[in-house]
Design a protein around this motif. Structure first.
Motif, mmCIF file in Angstrom:
data_model
loop_
_atom_site.group_PDB
_atom_site.id
_atom_site.type_symbol
_atom_site.label_atom_id
_atom_site.label_comp_id
_atom_site.label_asym_id
_atom_site.label_seq_id
_atom_site.Cartn_x
_atom_site.Cartn_y
_atom_site.Cartn_z
ATOM 1 N N ASN A 5 12.862 -13.625 11.095
ATOM 2 C CA ASN A 5 13.586 -12.362 11.067
ATOM 3 C C ASN A 5 12.682 -11.216 10.607
ATOM 4 O OD1 ASN A 5 15.580 -14.437 11.158
ATOM 5 N ND2 ASN A 5 17.101 -12.938 10.615
ATOM 6 N N SER A 6 13.010 -10.015 11.076
ATOM 7 C CA SER A 6 12.286 -8.811 10.671
ATOM 8 C C SER A 6 12.675 -8.415 9.256
ATOM 9 C CB SER A 6 12.633 -7.653 11.609
ATOM 10 O OG SER A 6 12.152 -7.903 12.897
ATOM 11 N N PHE A 7 11.848 -7.592 8.645
ATOM 12 C CA PHE A 7 12.105 -7.057 7.309
ATOM 13 C C PHE A 7 12.180 -5.543 7.400
ATOM 14 C CE2 PHE A 7 10.615 -11.222 6.426
ATOM 15 C CZ PHE A 7 11.115 -11.582 5.193
ATOM 16 N N THR A 50 18.940 -9.032 9.899
ATOM 17 C CA THR A 50 19.554 -9.951 10.861
ATOM 18 C C THR A 50 18.825 -9.946 12.195
ATOM 19 O OG1 THR A 50 21.096 -8.211 11.503
ATOM 20 C CG2 THR A 50 21.851 -9.784 9.818
ATOM 21 N N CYS A 51 17.922 -9.003 12.433
ATOM 22 C CA CYS A 51 17.185 -8.912 13.697
ATOM 23 C C CYS A 51 16.005 -9.881 13.708
ATOM 24 C CB CYS A 51 16.671 -7.501 13.911
ATOM 25 S SG CYS A 51 17.973 -6.287 14.142
ATOM 26 N N LEU A 52 15.758 -10.444 14.875
ATOM 27 C CA LEU A 52 14.620 -11.334 15.040
ATOM 28 C C LEU A 52 13.361 -10.514 15.282
ATOM 29 C CD1 LEU A 52 16.243 -13.986 17.405
ATOM 30 C CD2 LEU A 52 15.953 -14.133 14.931
ATOM 31 N N THR A 53 12.220 -11.039 14.852
ATOM 32 C CA THR A 53 10.956 -10.327 15.058
ATOM 33 C C THR A 53 10.624 -10.233 16.547
ATOM 34 O OG1 THR A 53 9.758 -12.384 14.686
ATOM 35 C CG2 THR A 53 9.937 -10.887 12.814
ATOM 36 N N THR A 54 11.135 -11.144 17.348
ATOM 37 C CA THR A 54 10.855 -11.153 18.787
ATOM 38 C C THR A 54 11.697 -10.135 19.553
ATOM 39 O OG1 THR A 54 12.478 -12.921 19.073
ATOM 40 C CG2 THR A 54 10.177 -13.573 18.791
ATOM 41 N N ILE A 75 13.119 -4.595 18.049
ATOM 42 C CA ILE A 75 14.069 -3.570 17.611
ATOM 43 C C ILE A 75 13.558 -3.004 16.289
ATOM 44 C CG2 ILE A 75 16.434 -3.140 16.810
ATOM 45 C CD1 ILE A 75 17.338 -5.452 18.596
ATOM 46 N N THR A 76 13.651 -1.695 16.126
ATOM 47 C CA THR A 76 13.270 -1.103 14.843
ATOM 48 C C THR A 76 14.236 -1.618 13.786
ATOM 49 O OG1 THR A 76 12.507 0.858 15.988
ATOM 50 C CG2 THR A 76 12.821 1.040 13.615
ATOM 51 N N PRO A 77 13.729 -2.257 12.727
ATOM 52 C CA PRO A 77 14.602 -2.877 11.720
ATOM 53 C C PRO A 77 15.557 -1.923 11.004
ATOM 54 C CG PRO A 77 12.356 -3.646 11.484
ATOM 55 C CD PRO A 77 12.332 -2.539 12.474
ATOM 56 N N VAL A 78 15.296 -0.611 11.073
ATOM 57 C CA VAL A 78 16.202 0.334 10.424
ATOM 58 C C VAL A 78 17.588 0.242 11.057
ATOM 59 C CG1 VAL A 78 15.685 2.353 11.864
ATOM 60 C CG2 VAL A 78 16.381 2.660 9.494
ATOM 61 N N ALA A 79 17.665 -0.213 12.301
ATOM 62 C CA ALA A 79 18.945 -0.341 12.999
ATOM 63 C C ALA A 79 19.630 -1.678 12.703
ATOM 64 C CB ALA A 79 18.728 -0.192 14.507
#
Length: 170
Positions: A47-49, A78-82, A85-89
């Motif tokens: 997941n992204s940070f 909750t967003c995957l690094t793959t 998506i900009t993690p701010v969203a």
């Protein structure tokens, strides 16, 4: 020219990453965004940070070409690094991992910056802070010992005042 000879191989090795920056210079928020994005691109995490806190930088200069040092915390989203998506969203993951990060970012020109970021689990950062408590404990012990020594000295002086002959005997 010498700095170009150093930076170019580092870019090829992936040790420094060039990122685009906007014309208004490198704002603090942009620097944090670039640093977190860089971390997300290079991490093995699923997941992204995204950053949750950052140390204040009151003397931040948007147009400086000198390296800026960053310290901030990130939390798993909750967003995957793959997903790209900009993690701010993204929403923060419930009970997601938290990390303490430090980085260096340096504007190359109006459109690019070099960035280096290293993050570690937040728990290990707290352990480092716990070590700072050792001097406080030593200080408390020293104060107690000093108080006791002063008390003993005062008691001894009081006894000498009461018994002037004890001075002559010593």
């Amino acid at each position: 020219m010498a700095s170009f000879k150093i930076v170019l191989p580092l870019l090829f090795l992936g040790l420094i990453e060039a990122k685009a920056i906007q014309n208004q210079g490198l704002t603090y928020f942009d620097a944090l965004t670039i640093a977190v994005t860089s971390y997300n691109e290079k991490t093995d995490e699923k997941n992204s940070f995204w950053f949750t806190a950052a140390e204040a930088q009151p003397k931040w200069d948007n147009h400086s070409r000198k390296p800026h040092y960053l310290s901030f915390t990130v939390k798993e989203t909750t967003c995957l690094t793959t997903e790209n998506i900009t993690p701010v969203a993204c929403d923060f993951k419930e009970n997601g991992k938290e990390k303490y990060c430090q980085g260096i970012i340096k504007a190359i020109n109006e459109k690019e910056a070099d960035v280096w970021v290293k993050c570690a689990p937040l728990a290990s950062h707290k352990v480092v802070r716990a070590k700072r408590e050792v001097p406080k404990i030593v200080g408390k012990i020293f104060k107690k010992v000093l108080k006791e020594a002063i008390k003993m000295t005062i008691d001894e002086l009081s006894k000498q005042k009461e018994d002037p002959d004890s001075k002559a005997n010593k």
